[in-house]
Design a protein around this motif. Structure first.
Motif: not given
Length: 255
Positions: A36-38, A52, A106-107, A127, A247-249
């Motif tokens: 998770n990068v959110g 990250r 990020v999505t 995005h 969130r993924q990157m």
């Protein structure tokens, strides 16, 4: 032993450091377990920072990630040097011609698009949720790349993991918004239950890219909603009543 970061790559971007990441290979736990990068996900800051770091190392080791504060806009910024997370500009796309930087998007269902003009040495990342897509975020990205010397016919673009048509139910008002913008958009909707439709967001984004004169457009065909062990999904988390979502990157850089 730590699991490796899963990196999904596109053939049209071969030779350019890039990757569409998912949730495999991270240190987060609980409902956001994985990579998770959110920053606004409610996850532990240390876990997000480590994730990250792992994401960057999997795509272009040693390069800093440059990302924006995403607001579902068509806005694109040109990156000349890295900035801190606190300095992130509000935008939904980035472009650069500077080596050694990783542009990050990020999505969690929205469409990530990575761009590259190898000849000009110009890259971009966008995005594209439905608001940004219909608002022209990909068009703005292409224009910003051109300002750095890219040519449309030389740009390759790849669409990464996003919510697929079978998983994306919308109402009549949503469909009407796209139909009013262009009656040809009807082809991106299939009838679902009464007064509802299934929207093909990645196909819409791909059509916008092709219509803009991009040289190559490819779609990975990965549905974020349908594969919970590989990808985060806002809609899936909402349907499950989960208190948070990861969130993924998606990353691209110039060596």
């Amino acid at each position: 032993m730590a699991k490796p970061v899963e990196v999904n790559r596109a053939e049209v971007l071969a030779g350019i450091p890039h990757g569409f990441l998912g949730r495999r290979g991270g240190v987060s736990t609980g409902v956001v377990a994985g990579l998770n990068v959110g920053l606004g996900s409610g996850d532990e800051e240390a876990a997000v920072a480590e994730n990250r770091k792992r994401a960057a190392a999997a795509v272009l080791p040693g390069a800093p990630i440059v990302a924006c504060y995403q607001i579902h806009s068509p806005d694109c910024v040109t990156v000349g040097e890295p900035w801190s997370d606190a300095e992130r500009p509000q935008a939904d796309a980035l472009v650069t011609d500077r080596p050694g930087l990783l542009l990050g998007i990020v999505t969690a269902d929205c469409t990530p698009v990575l761009f590259a003009d190898r000849e000009a040495g110009v890259i971009g990342a966008a995005h594209a949720g439905w608001k940004g897509a219909i608002g022209g975020v990909t068009d703005r990205t292409i224009e910003a790349m051109e300002a750095l010397g890219a040519r449309r016919s030389a740009i390759s673009a790849a669409i990464g993991p996003t919510i697929a048509q079978a998983s994306y139910e919308v109402d009549e008002g949503f469909r009407e918004r796209f139909f009013s913008a262009d009656s040809a958009n009807e082809r991106f909707f299939e009838a679902g239950k009464p007064d509802h439709w299934q929207f093909d967001l990645p196909a819409y984004v791909a059509a916008r890219l092709a219509g803009a004169g991009i040289g190559q457009v490819a779609t990975l065909g990965l549905d974020t909603y349908a594969v919970p062990d590989r990808f985060y999904s806002f809609r899936r988390a909402t349907h499950r009543g989960e208190p948070a979502y990861g969130r993924q990157m998606s990353l691209i850089g110039l060596p």
